[in-house]
Design an enzyme around this catalytic site. Structure first.
Site, PDB file in Angstrom:
ATOM      1  N   LYS A  53       0.864  -1.189   0.000  1.00  0.00           N
ATOM      2  CA  LYS A  53       0.000   0.000   0.000  1.00  0.00           C
ATOM      3  C   LYS A  53       0.897   1.235   0.000  1.00  0.00           C
ATOM      4  O   LYS A  53       1.984   1.218   0.585  1.00  0.00           O
ATOM      5  CB  LYS A  53      -0.885  -0.009   1.255  1.00  0.00           C
ATOM      6  CG  LYS A  53      -1.751  -1.262   1.420  1.00  0.00           C
ATOM      7  CD  LYS A  53      -2.930  -1.270   0.491  1.00  0.00           C
ATOM      8  CE  LYS A  53      -3.740  -2.543   0.653  1.00  0.00           C
ATOM      9  NZ  LYS A  53      -4.939  -2.590  -0.153  1.00  0.00           N
ATOM     10  N   LYS A 103       1.102  -9.956  -2.879  1.00  0.00           N
ATOM     11  CA  LYS A 103      -0.044  -9.873  -3.794  1.00  0.00           C
ATOM     12  C   LYS A 103      -0.158  -8.466  -4.358  1.00  0.00           C
ATOM     13  O   LYS A 103      -0.123  -7.473  -3.641  1.00  0.00           O
ATOM     14  CB  LYS A 103      -1.318 -10.217  -3.003  1.00  0.00           C
ATOM     15  CG  LYS A 103      -2.601 -10.147  -3.788  1.00  0.00           C
ATOM     16  CD  LYS A 103      -3.774 -10.496  -2.898  1.00  0.00           C
ATOM     17  CE  LYS A 103      -5.026  -9.704  -3.106  1.00  0.00           C
ATOM     18  NZ  LYS A 103      -4.939  -8.364  -3.596  1.00  0.00           N
ATOM     19  N   ASP A 145      -2.302  -5.433  -5.683  1.00  0.00           N
ATOM     20  CA  ASP A 145      -3.660  -5.034  -5.323  1.00  0.00           C
ATOM     21  C   ASP A 145      -4.591  -5.226  -6.514  1.00  0.00           C
ATOM     22  O   ASP A 145      -4.139  -5.308  -7.671  1.00  0.00           O
ATOM     23  CB  ASP A 145      -3.711  -3.596  -4.804  1.00  0.00           C
ATOM     24  CG  ASP A 145      -4.467  -3.559  -3.472  1.00  0.00           C
ATOM     25  OD1 ASP A 145      -4.078  -2.838  -2.558  1.00  0.00           O
ATOM     26  OD2 ASP A 145      -5.458  -4.318  -3.365  1.00  0.00           O
ATOM     27  N   GLU A 146      -5.907  -5.233  -6.203  1.00  0.00           N
ATOM     28  CA  GLU A 146      -6.872  -5.616  -7.244  1.00  0.00           C
ATOM     29  C   GLU A 146      -6.875  -4.648  -8.423  1.00  0.00           C
ATOM     30  O   GLU A 146      -7.244  -5.032  -9.526  1.00  0.00           O
ATOM     31  CB  GLU A 146      -8.285  -5.737  -6.656  1.00  0.00           C
ATOM     32  CG  GLU A 146      -8.911  -4.464  -6.177  1.00  0.00           C
ATOM     33  CD  GLU A 146      -8.466  -4.059  -4.786  1.00  0.00           C
ATOM     34  OE1 GLU A 146      -7.646  -4.792  -4.190  1.00  0.00           O
ATOM     35  OE2 GLU A 146      -8.907  -3.015  -4.299  1.00  0.00           O
ATOM     36  N   HIS A 175      -9.376 -12.826  -6.699  1.00  0.00           N
ATOM     37  CA  HIS A 175      -9.840 -11.645  -5.976  1.00  0.00           C
ATOM     38  C   HIS A 175     -11.290 -11.419  -6.382  1.00  0.00           C
ATOM     39  O   HIS A 175     -11.661 -11.670  -7.525  1.00  0.00           O
ATOM     40  CB  HIS A 175      -8.977 -10.427  -6.309  1.00  0.00           C
ATOM     41  CG  HIS A 175      -9.146  -9.311  -5.327  1.00  0.00           C
ATOM     42  ND1 HIS A 175     -10.267  -8.525  -5.303  1.00  0.00           N
ATOM     43  CD2 HIS A 175      -8.360  -8.883  -4.312  1.00  0.00           C
ATOM     44  CE1 HIS A 175     -10.156  -7.645  -4.317  1.00  0.00           C
ATOM     45  NE2 HIS A 175      -9.025  -7.841  -3.696  1.00  0.00           N
ATOM     46  N   ARG A 176     -12.094 -10.947  -5.441  1.00  0.00           N
ATOM     47  CA  ARG A 176     -13.545 -10.861  -5.716  1.00  0.00           C
ATOM     48  C   ARG A 176     -14.067  -9.426  -5.808  1.00  0.00           C
ATOM     49  O   ARG A 176     -15.243  -9.168  -5.597  1.00  0.00           O
ATOM     50  CB  ARG A 176     -14.310 -11.635  -4.663  1.00  0.00           C
ATOM     51  CG  ARG A 176     -14.085 -11.116  -3.244  1.00  0.00           C
ATOM     52  CD  ARG A 176     -14.930 -11.837  -2.219  1.00  0.00           C
ATOM     53  NE  ARG A 176     -14.701 -11.276  -0.884  1.00  0.00           N
ATOM     54  CZ  ARG A 176     -15.457 -11.569   0.169  1.00  0.00           C
ATOM     55  NH1 ARG A 176     -16.481 -12.397   0.069  1.00  0.00           N
ATOM     56  NH2 ARG A 176     -15.209 -11.019   1.354  1.00  0.00           N
ATOM     57  N   LYS A 220     -12.592  -4.530   7.733  1.00  0.00           N
ATOM     58  CA  LYS A 220     -13.270  -3.303   7.257  1.00  0.00           C
ATOM     59  C   LYS A 220     -14.395  -3.584   6.257  1.00  0.00           C
ATOM     60  O   LYS A 220     -15.136  -2.680   5.882  1.00  0.00           O
ATOM     61  CB  LYS A 220     -12.236  -2.386   6.595  1.00  0.00           C
ATOM     62  CG  LYS A 220     -11.684  -2.951   5.297  1.00  0.00           C
ATOM     63  CD  LYS A 220     -10.569  -2.087   4.709  1.00  0.00           C
ATOM     64  CE  LYS A 220     -10.146  -2.599   3.356  1.00  0.00           C
ATOM     65  NZ  LYS A 220      -8.972  -1.912   2.821  1.00  0.00           N
ATOM     66  N   GLY A 239      -8.587  -5.131   6.201  1.00  0.00           N
ATOM     67  CA  GLY A 239      -8.582  -4.452   7.498  1.00  0.00           C
ATOM     68  C   GLY A 239      -7.940  -5.258   8.607  1.00  0.00           C
ATOM     69  O   GLY A 239      -8.132  -4.987   9.791  1.00  0.00           O
ATOM     70  N   GLY A 286      -2.601  -2.643   4.875  1.00  0.00           N
ATOM     71  CA  GLY A 286      -2.355  -1.581   5.852  1.00  0.00           C
ATOM     72  C   GLY A 286      -1.857  -2.112   7.174  1.00  0.00           C
ATOM     73  O   GLY A 286      -1.128  -1.434   7.909  1.00  0.00           O
TER      74      GLY A 286
END
Ligand code: CAP
Ligand code: MG
Length: 432
Positions: free
Chosen positions: A155, A181, A183-184, A273-274, A313, A357, A380
């Site tokens: 991130k 990974k 990110d999407e 990933h969804r 989250k 989260g 994060g």
């Protein structure tokens, strides 16, 4: 002469589904002025071979393969679909049938597709996961004592240059992350082109493996137009990668089937990933359940899939996450109020991924809920650690190891300054 209501022909409470029928469980809320039967007749009709008018073209051999609503329990309705209605091996056609026009019918106030029971004749047409849960642990990680695999998403999710992104990855791998990974929404932007990223990431992956003596792997996001995804998958293979990652819902079911076939040829595991699912899964009164999405993804053959955290989250109740975990890891699923039975036959289990989260203080809850054969992902929760990425990774790894040893985090923190700092900073707080 009063017109016959053609929709009523799609209701048959005496019907017993055959072993080759697809059975779908719907939650139905009729529109104002519509009875439950009038609503259900429309659902079964429009999702199989009926329409609003009584057809002069209807013949018995066509009527014979119509859907039949056969079970009613409050708002819950089961509809049986003869297998002849489907093209074996095509998820797009399945969804266009049982999850197509019906969501737009005026006769319905709300409609949710809760689950579908797929017969062996249907599931036999799919490969399922190439590696599956055992293959991930035994072939990719060669891990004897199975623990949660720790994943990290650098991130900020997009914006970092290739060098900045790869440096975060290197420190995370060195700190104890097993799976890095993308990110999407990180694919191939001007500041971090796919090919540049692959070159540097695999260089740092190899370095981190040598430094730590541990297997390190990379979930490279190949999400893109289909032909481009196949090209990117080959690039990952050429660099000696073990996985590709795709956003299964934004690439679409047809593309997922194509990528799954390519992964077979390349020997690559598939991380699902969804992103986008909550556009239609989170409303408990309308849309399609994440359970159904996950079932179809397992059928097509993803090896890992995100299922939620309960305490992070993103929305996902304990029941939903546990149902998803069972549907992904068991071979036989029992019936419940909004879950149908399923026999997965030869289709391998999928690794559940808990993410969104998470930070060290939440790891014990996730492991208690989902067990040790999962992926725990923190973005994060690592890059937000007060002492930086390396410390963040060590803190997450320490939380996993503490929980494996059944040691409370505070006690374990006495020998892990990074975990102590994380607990001081985030405690056990749920995120949102
Ligand atoms: C998590 C994440 C994942 C979510 C996806 C994000 O980052 O990378 O995409 O977990 O949700 O972009 O939010 P953090 P789900 O660890 O920083 O939250 O796993 O529910 O599909
Ligand atoms: Mg993400």
């Amino acid at each position: 002469m009063k017109m016959k209501d053609p929709y009523m022909d799609f209701i048959d409470t005496k019907y017993k589904p055959s072993s080759t029928d697809v059975v779908v469980l719907f939650r139905v809320e009729p529109a104002k002025g519509m009875s439950m039967k009038e609503a259900i007749g429309r659902v079964a009709s429009e999702s199989s071979n009926g329409t609003w008018a009584e057809l002069t073209t209807l013949k018995e051999h066509i009527r014979k393969i119509r859907a039949r609503a056969f079970y009613f329990n409050g708002n819950y309705v089961k509809v049986a679909y003869p297998i002849e209605l489907f093209e074996l091996g095509s998820i797009p056609q399945l969804i266009s049938s049982v999850a197509g026009n019906i969501f737009g019918m005026k006769a319905l106030k709300n409609l949710r597709l809760e689950d579908m029971e797929l017969p062996k004749v249907y599931t036999d047409a799919f490969k399922g996961p190439q590696f599956g849960l055992d293959g991930v642990y035994d072939k990719i990680f060669k891990m004897k004592k199975r623990r949660p695999l720790l994943a990290h998403v650098p991130k900020p999710k997009v914006g970092m240059t290739t060098e900045e992104h790869a440096n975060v990855a290197k420190n995370a791998w060195l700190g104890g992350v097993d799976l890095l990974k993308d990110d999407e929404n990180l694919t191939s932007q001007t500041f971090n082109r796919f090919e540049d990223r692959m070159k540097l990431m695999f260089k740092y992956r190899d370095y981190a493996e040598n430094e730590t003596g541990e297997r390190k792997s990379y979930l490279a996001n190949i999400t893109s137009e289909t032909k481009e995804m196949l090209r990117r998958a080959k690039i990952v293979k050429d660099y000696g990668g073990e996985y590709v990652m795709v956003d299964i819902l934004t690439i679409g079911w047809a593309a997922l089937q194509t990528v799954r076939d390519e992964c077979e040829d390349l020997g690559l595991a598939l991380h699902a990933h969804r992103a986008f699912h909550a556009a239609f899964t989170r409303n408990e009164r309308h849309g399609m359940s994440m359970l159904t999405v996950a079932k179809l993804a397992r059928l097509v053959g993803v090896d890992q899939i995100h299922i939620g955290t309960v305490v992070g989250k993103l929305k996902g109740s304990k029941k939903e996450v546990v149902d998803l975990d069972h549907e992904m890891t068991l071979q036989n699923i029992g019936e419940a109020k909004d879950v149908l039975t399923e026999n997965w036959y030869k289709i391998k289990p999928v690794v559940p991924v808990s993410s969104g989260g998470l930070h060290p203080g939440l790891v014990p809850y996730v492991m208690k809920l989902l067990g040790n054969e999962i992926v725990v992902q923190a973005g994060g929760g690592i890059d937000g650690h007060p002492d930086g990425v390396y410390a963040g990774a060590r803190a997450m790894r320490a939380a996993i190891e503490a929980t494996m040893e059944k040691v409370p985090l505070e006690s374990y923190a006495e020998k892990s300054k990074e975990l102590a700092a994380a607990l001081k900073y985030w405690g056990y707080s749920k995120t949102k």
